[in-house]
Design a protein around this motif. Sequence first.
Motif, short mmCIF file in Angstrom:
data_model
loop_
_atom_site.label_atom_id
_atom_site.label_comp_id
_atom_site.label_asym_id
_atom_site.label_seq_id
_atom_site.Cartn_x
_atom_site.Cartn_y
_atom_site.Cartn_z
N MET A 251 0.85 -1.19 0.00
CA MET A 251 0.00 0.00 0.00
C MET A 251 0.88 1.24 0.00
SD MET A 251 -2.61 1.27 2.98
CE MET A 251 -3.57 -0.22 2.82
N SER A 252 0.65 2.12 -0.94
CA SER A 252 1.44 3.35 -1.02
C SER A 252 0.69 4.50 -0.38
CB SER A 252 1.75 3.69 -2.47
OG SER A 252 2.33 4.98 -2.57
N THR A 253 1.41 5.34 0.31
CA THR A 253 0.79 6.54 0.90
C THR A 253 1.30 7.81 0.21
OG1 THR A 253 2.52 6.75 2.57
CG2 THR A 253 0.60 5.42 3.13
N THR A 254 1.95 7.64 -0.92
CA THR A 254 2.58 8.78 -1.57
C THR A 254 1.86 9.22 -2.84
OG1 THR A 254 4.06 7.32 -2.82
CG2 THR A 254 4.84 8.13 -0.70
N PHE A 255 0.76 8.55 -3.23
CA PHE A 255 0.09 8.93 -4.45
C PHE A 255 -0.56 10.30 -4.30
CE2 PHE A 255 -3.04 6.42 -2.09
CZ PHE A 255 -4.11 7.30 -2.06
N THR A 256 -0.82 10.95 -5.44
CA THR A 256 -1.40 12.28 -5.44
C THR A 256 -2.92 12.19 -5.57
OG1 THR A 256 0.57 13.20 -6.46
CG2 THR A 256 -1.44 14.52 -6.61
N ILE A 257 -3.63 12.92 -4.74
CA ILE A 257 -5.08 12.98 -4.82
C ILE A 257 -5.47 14.18 -5.67
CG2 ILE A 257 -7.22 13.26 -3.51
CD1 ILE A 257 -5.84 11.99 -1.15
N THR B 260 1.88 2.63 6.30
CA THR B 260 1.10 3.81 6.70
C THR B 260 1.88 5.11 6.70
OG1 THR B 260 1.56 3.62 9.08
CG2 THR B 260 -0.28 2.32 8.21
N GLY B 261 3.18 5.04 6.95
CA GLY B 261 3.95 6.26 7.14
C GLY B 261 3.81 6.85 8.52
N CYS B 262 3.27 6.08 9.48
CA CYS B 262 3.10 6.59 10.84
C CYS B 262 4.45 6.78 11.52
CB CYS B 262 2.21 5.65 11.65
SG CYS B 262 2.98 4.05 12.05
N HIS C 154 -6.50 2.10 7.74
CA HIS C 154 -6.93 3.31 8.45
C HIS C 154 -5.74 4.16 8.86
CE1 HIS C 154 -11.27 2.51 8.75
NE2 HIS C 154 -10.92 1.24 8.73
N GLY C 155 -4.62 3.53 9.21
CA GLY C 155 -3.43 4.29 9.55
C GLY C 155 -2.94 5.14 8.40
N ALA C 156 -2.94 4.56 7.19
CA ALA C 156 -2.52 5.31 6.02
C ALA C 156 -3.45 6.48 5.75
CB ALA C 156 -2.46 4.38 4.80
N ALA C 157 -4.75 6.28 5.96
CA ALA C 157 -5.71 7.37 5.75
C ALA C 157 -5.45 8.52 6.70
CB ALA C 157 -7.13 6.83 5.93
N VAL C 158 -5.18 8.22 7.96
CA VAL C 158 -4.95 9.27 8.96
C VAL C 158 -3.64 10.01 8.68
CG1 VAL C 158 -4.51 9.70 11.42
CG2 VAL C 158 -6.37 8.19 10.71
N VAL C 159 -2.62 9.30 8.26
CA VAL C 159 -1.37 9.96 7.89
C VAL C 159 -1.61 10.91 6.73
CG1 VAL C 159 0.95 9.62 6.94
CG2 VAL C 159 0.14 8.17 8.82
N ARG C 160 -2.38 10.48 5.73
CA ARG C 160 -2.66 11.35 4.58
C ARG C 160 -3.45 12.58 4.98
NH1 ARG C 160 -3.51 6.35 1.80
NH2 ARG C 160 -5.78 6.51 2.05
N SER D 2 -3.30 14.25 7.88
CA SER D 2 -2.70 15.06 8.95
C SER D 2 -1.35 15.60 8.52
CB SER D 2 -2.53 14.22 10.22
OG SER D 2 -1.68 13.11 9.98
N TYR D 3 -1.00 16.75 9.13
CA TYR D 3 0.27 17.40 8.80
C TYR D 3 0.99 17.93 10.02
CZ TYR D 3 -1.76 17.11 4.21
OH TYR D 3 -2.32 16.62 3.07
N HIS D 4 0.39 17.79 11.18
CA HIS D 4 0.94 18.37 12.40
C HIS D 4 1.20 17.33 13.48
CE1 HIS D 4 1.51 20.91 15.88
NE2 HIS D 4 0.43 20.44 16.44
N SER D 5 0.24 16.47 13.72
CA SER D 5 0.30 15.54 14.85
C SER D 5 1.22 14.36 14.57
CB SER D 5 -1.10 15.00 15.16
OG SER D 5 -2.00 16.06 15.43
N VAL D 6 1.75 13.80 15.65
CA VAL D 6 2.43 12.51 15.59
C VAL D 6 1.35 11.44 15.46
CG1 VAL D 6 3.81 10.84 16.89
CG2 VAL D 6 4.43 13.26 16.91
N VAL D 7 1.42 10.64 14.42
CA VAL D 7 0.42 9.59 14.21
C VAL D 7 0.95 8.26 14.75
CG1 VAL D 7 -0.94 8.29 12.53
CG2 VAL D 7 -0.54 10.75 12.19
#
Length: 290
Positions: free
Chosen positions: A1-7, A130-132, A90-96, A98-103
């Motif tokens: 699962m990639s978390t780097t794709f562009t939306i 996830t990138g968490c 779900h972890g990947a979704a939350v990382v995508r 958010s930009y401030h919090s530690v996930v």
Amino acid sequence: MSTTFTIDTATSRANPMPAPMKRLTVPAIQRRKFDGKTEQPLVMLTAYTVRMAQLLDPHCDMLLVGDSLGQVIYGLPSTLAVTLDMMCAHGAAVVRGSYHSVVIVDMPFGSYESSPEAAFASASRVMADTGCAAIKLEGGQAMAPTIRFLSERGIPVMAHIGLTPQAVNVLGGYGARGRSQQEHEKIMADAKAVADAGAFAMVLEGVVEPIGAAVTQSVDVPVIGIGASAQCDGQVLVAEDMLGLFERTPRFVKRFGDIAGRISAAVETYANDVRSRAFPGPEQTYAPKD
């Protein structure tokens, strides 16, 4: 699962553009507790989706992708049926979102208990997919060797002691822990063990209030309370509980809103407008071109 794709922001309701703020780090969370004290308590809430992450992120220091999603999102009777695939998605979704919090992503039941090596395989997958920034696992002294194993191999670990929902069958329910002297001593020993093993912080759940304060004073890492004590270094709640999305909530939850009531009222208005043909109106329909 990639978390780097562009939306595509032209077609997606979830705007992925970063807010003008720098993401916090695990060391930054650790430094908030200095000389045994945390001047400004840490704020943590659960998040399971992109949109909720976007809404919570500016106000929180940490977002926890909790295995509580099994009950909150999927309607399961406990957290025991939650899978690693569910946590990664779900972890990947939350990382995508958010930009401030530690996930931080919960390790689900059965994914880490058998050995430190098994825990590393599961945790490394969670972090890669996830990138968490960190994972969370339940257990005190018994899990200390695993916490040390993961921490020494580059995986930040948040511990979880006190009432541990994944052990509900052993505990016999969700009642507060620490009412007996034996339980009190065990919780104190668990806190010291996970801190000494390298946990960067710990969740302390469902304990009698004096233990919450005592644990917080006894360890050098931040203690995040949930049903513990206001003296903890921070607090966490399930976001849907504190927003008032459910009729029943645990004793330790304070409802800061009535989102369920507002949703129900909005849907009632929508249903009435549909049945009366007031919706859609001219503003929501397309006129033919001349």
